[in-house]
Design a protein around this motif. Structure first.
Motif, PDB file in Angstrom:
ATOM      1  N   UNK A 185       0.397  -1.049   0.267  1.00  0.00           N
ATOM      2  CA  UNK A 185       0.158  -0.177  -0.243  1.00  0.00           C
ATOM      3  C   UNK A 185       1.056   0.972  -0.017  1.00  0.00           C
ATOM      4  N   UNK A 186       2.079   0.957   0.375  1.00  0.00           N
ATOM      5  CA  UNK A 186       3.046   2.277   0.231  1.00  0.00           C
ATOM      6  C   UNK A 186       4.301   2.413  -0.823  1.00  0.00           C
ATOM      7  N   UNK A 187       4.029   1.422  -1.143  1.00  0.00           N
ATOM      8  CA  UNK A 187       4.988   1.295  -2.952  1.00  0.00           C
ATOM      9  C   UNK A 187       6.185   0.514  -2.237  1.00  0.00           C
ATOM     10  N   UNK A 188       5.980  -0.106  -1.580  1.00  0.00           N
ATOM     11  CA  UNK A 188       7.222  -1.274  -1.418  1.00  0.00           C
ATOM     12  C   UNK A 188       7.086  -2.498  -1.162  1.00  0.00           C
ATOM     13  N   UNK A 189       8.060  -3.279  -1.357  1.00  0.00           N
ATOM     14  CA  UNK A 189       8.633  -4.552  -1.776  1.00  0.00           C
ATOM     15  C   UNK A 189       8.335  -5.727  -0.776  1.00  0.00           C
ATOM     16  N   UNK A 190       7.530  -6.610  -0.828  1.00  0.00           N
ATOM     17  CA  UNK A 190       7.243  -8.233   0.033  1.00  0.00           C
ATOM     18  C   UNK A 190       8.214  -8.501   0.526  1.00  0.00           C
ATOM     19  N   UNK A 191       9.140  -7.776   1.200  1.00  0.00           N
ATOM     20  CA  UNK A 191      10.725  -8.984   0.968  1.00  0.00           C
ATOM     21  C   UNK A 191      11.329  -8.338   2.732  1.00  0.00           C
ATOM     22  N   UNK A 192      12.216  -9.036   3.152  1.00  0.00           N
ATOM     23  CA  UNK A 192      12.469  -8.607   4.262  1.00  0.00           C
ATOM     24  C   UNK A 192      13.900  -7.099   4.408  1.00  0.00           C
ATOM     25  N   UNK A 193      14.533  -6.960   3.663  1.00  0.00           N
ATOM     26  CA  UNK A 193      14.786  -5.575   3.732  1.00  0.00           C
ATOM     27  C   UNK A 193      13.774  -4.467   4.184  1.00  0.00           C
ATOM     28  N   UNK A 194      13.211  -3.698   2.617  1.00  0.00           N
ATOM     29  CA  UNK A 194      11.819  -3.323   2.699  1.00  0.00           C
ATOM     30  C   UNK A 194      11.071  -3.311   4.728  1.00  0.00           C
ATOM     31  N   UNK A 195      10.961  -4.158   4.686  1.00  0.00           N
ATOM     32  CA  UNK A 195      10.285  -4.472   6.434  1.00  0.00           C
ATOM     33  C   UNK A 195      10.931  -4.072   7.136  1.00  0.00           C
ATOM     34  N   UNK A 196      12.496  -4.814   7.389  1.00  0.00           N
ATOM     35  CA  UNK A 196      13.723  -3.941   8.172  1.00  0.00           C
ATOM     36  C   UNK A 196      13.609  -2.680   8.781  1.00  0.00           C
ATOM     37  N   UNK A 197      12.989  -2.320   7.375  1.00  0.00           N
ATOM     38  CA  UNK A 197      13.298  -0.175   7.225  1.00  0.00           C
ATOM     39  C   UNK A 197      12.260  -0.250   8.038  1.00  0.00           C
ATOM     40  N   UNK A 198      11.666  -0.771   7.438  1.00  0.00           N
ATOM     41  CA  UNK A 198      10.061  -0.377   8.260  1.00  0.00           C
ATOM     42  C   UNK A 198      10.360  -0.196   9.617  1.00  0.00           C
ATOM     43  N   UNK A 199      10.399  -1.525  10.357  1.00  0.00           N
ATOM     44  CA  UNK A 199      10.482  -1.353  11.468  1.00  0.00           C
ATOM     45  C   UNK A 199      11.557  -0.620  12.444  1.00  0.00           C
ATOM     46  N   UNK A 200      12.468  -0.111  11.123  1.00  0.00           N
ATOM     47  CA  UNK A 200      13.370   1.009  11.790  1.00  0.00           C
ATOM     48  C   UNK A 200      12.941   2.647  12.267  1.00  0.00           C
ATOM     49  N   UNK A 201      12.000   2.506  10.937  1.00  0.00           N
ATOM     50  CA  UNK A 201      11.033   3.696  11.107  1.00  0.00           C
ATOM     51  C   UNK A 201      10.357   3.833  12.469  1.00  0.00           C
ATOM     52  N   UNK A 202       9.556   2.383  12.319  1.00  0.00           N
ATOM     53  CA  UNK A 202       8.369   2.272  13.307  1.00  0.00           C
ATOM     54  C   UNK A 202       9.418   3.304  15.023  1.00  0.00           C
TER      55      UNK A 202
END
Length: 386
Positions: free
Chosen positions: A294-311
């Motif tokens: 929904x926010x234009x990112x890939x469904x993979x581990x590295x994007x999730x890692x970056x999202x978790x850091x921001x959160x």
């Protein structure tokens, strides 16, 4: 009284978020009450399931006990699946009836698999998107005597977008070592892999497909049916002796049942950027695979890692005050390719009027060393919990 942070999900997103909040609060000498709730006692590294299927790793090498995070990082771990999210009451209820109040909530529950959403897809074919699936595929590969192998991607986006070309090249090496030369075909619904990872990586794969004799069929548009020996698409039929399939991504049931489905596409969770917050409950963050598209990112581990850091940084800022919230980081993707490996990098920028990240991707490096770097990262990640 210490603010309560509850993180739901024992995968990479949940672990990164809980680890960051706890370790940074400890470093700053501030008190936060951090609890991670996991449905499983095992913290998996899913990319290693490919290695299980290929016989180069055992199932035991693909996970570490999530409870070990208590000693390693200092937050509390509860192994108990979540049953209910009470966002209005700021409460999480688990299957065993435990109640957890929170000031901040992070949800990172990965994705479910919609195998039954296409006729025959749940009955035919093999995969390595679970530990059990990897062991079944390992058995099929070890005994394979046929001529045709088909990799099927039913729809986009799907989990770990480089998987089919990466695994296809590995299988070519796997069978050549046994003196076998099956025909390998990848059925990919988009026009090119570059839709996600850039034109440089698209060219990289195509060169290796040509060199190794892998058929790369793009833009088949729509999967109609899978039978015992063929894949039927809107544009043609493809026979196989072994079918290796990627799962359609679907929203985990507990999120769908609790009103967290995205109104525009129920395969994903509701989320807003750039901080990965719930649109109506700003103390709730969604950083799992279910929240990336929904926010234009890939469904993979590295994007999730970056999202978790921001959160995590956003929670620290709100709970403690003055903590810097980083921008979304560049993502480095590494993969296997026959005897070698590749690394691709993506740069991101937030587009407010679209509510999504834009990105540009390019190939950074290729060579055997990249393959070793990828394996070392995965195994080192798990070793930190052992």
């Amino acid at each position: 009284m210490a603010k309560k942070v509850v993180v739901v999900g024992g995968g990479s997103g949940g672990l990164v978020a809980a680890r960051m909040v706890q370790t940074e609060a400890t470093r700053l000498g501030r008190d936060l009450d951090v609890t991670l709730i996991s449905a499983s006692e095992k913290h998996y590294m899913p990319p290693l399931w490919s290695e299980v299927a290929l016989g180069t790793a055992s199932p035991e090498e693909t996970w570490a006990p999530i409870k070990n995070a208590e000693k390693a990082y200092g937050f509390k771990v509860v192994v108990d699946p979540v049953k209910t999210f009470d966002l209005a009451g700021k409460k999480v209820v688990t299957e065993s009836g435990q109640n957890f109040d929170y000031d901040f909530l992070v949800i990172a529950l990965g994705t479910a698999y919609g195998w039954s959403d296409y006729k025959g897809l749940d009955r035919y074919g093999y995969h390595n998107y679970t530990e059990e699936g990897a062991l079944e595929l390992k058995q099929q590969l070890a005994t394979f005597k046929g001529k045709k192998i088909v990799f099927l991607v039913p729809e986009l986006p799907f989990r770990c977008g480089i998987y089919p070309p990466e695994m296809a090249l590995n299988l070519r090496a796997y069978f050549e070592a046994r003196g076998q030369h099956p025909e390998i075909t990848i059925l990919y619904p988009a026009d090119a892999i570059r839709m996600a990872l850039g034109e440089g990586l698209d060219r990289f794969f195509k060169r290796r497909f040509k060199r190794t004799g892998i058929n790369y069929v793009t833009g088949f548009e729509q999967l109609l049916e899978v039978t015992e020996n063929k894949v039927v698409t809107k544009h043609g039929e493809y026979e196989y002796d072994l079918l290796i399939k990627s799962p359609p991504s679907r929203l985990p049931k507990v999120l769908a049942d609790n009103g967290l489905a995205h109104p525009g596409d129920p395969r994903w969770s509701v989320v807003t950027g750039p901080l990965f917050k719930h649109p109506e409950h700003p103390e709730v963050y969604l950083v799992g695979e279910h929240a990336m598209p929904p926010v234009g990112l890939l469904t993979a581990g590295v994007p999730i890692h970056n999202a978790a850091v921001i959160a995590g940084a956003s929670i620290l800022n709100e709970a403690l005050g003055g903590y810097m919230i980083p921008s979304y980081g560049d993502t480095l993707c590494m993969g296997h390719s026959f005897e070698s490996g590749f690394a691709g990098n993506c740069e991101y920028w937030w587009i407010p009027e679209e509510g999504k990240w834009g990105h540009a991707c390019y190939t950074v490096a290729t060579g055997p060393m990249v393959r070793l770097m990828k394996d070392s990262f995965y195994r080192g990640w798990l070793d930190a919990l052992r």
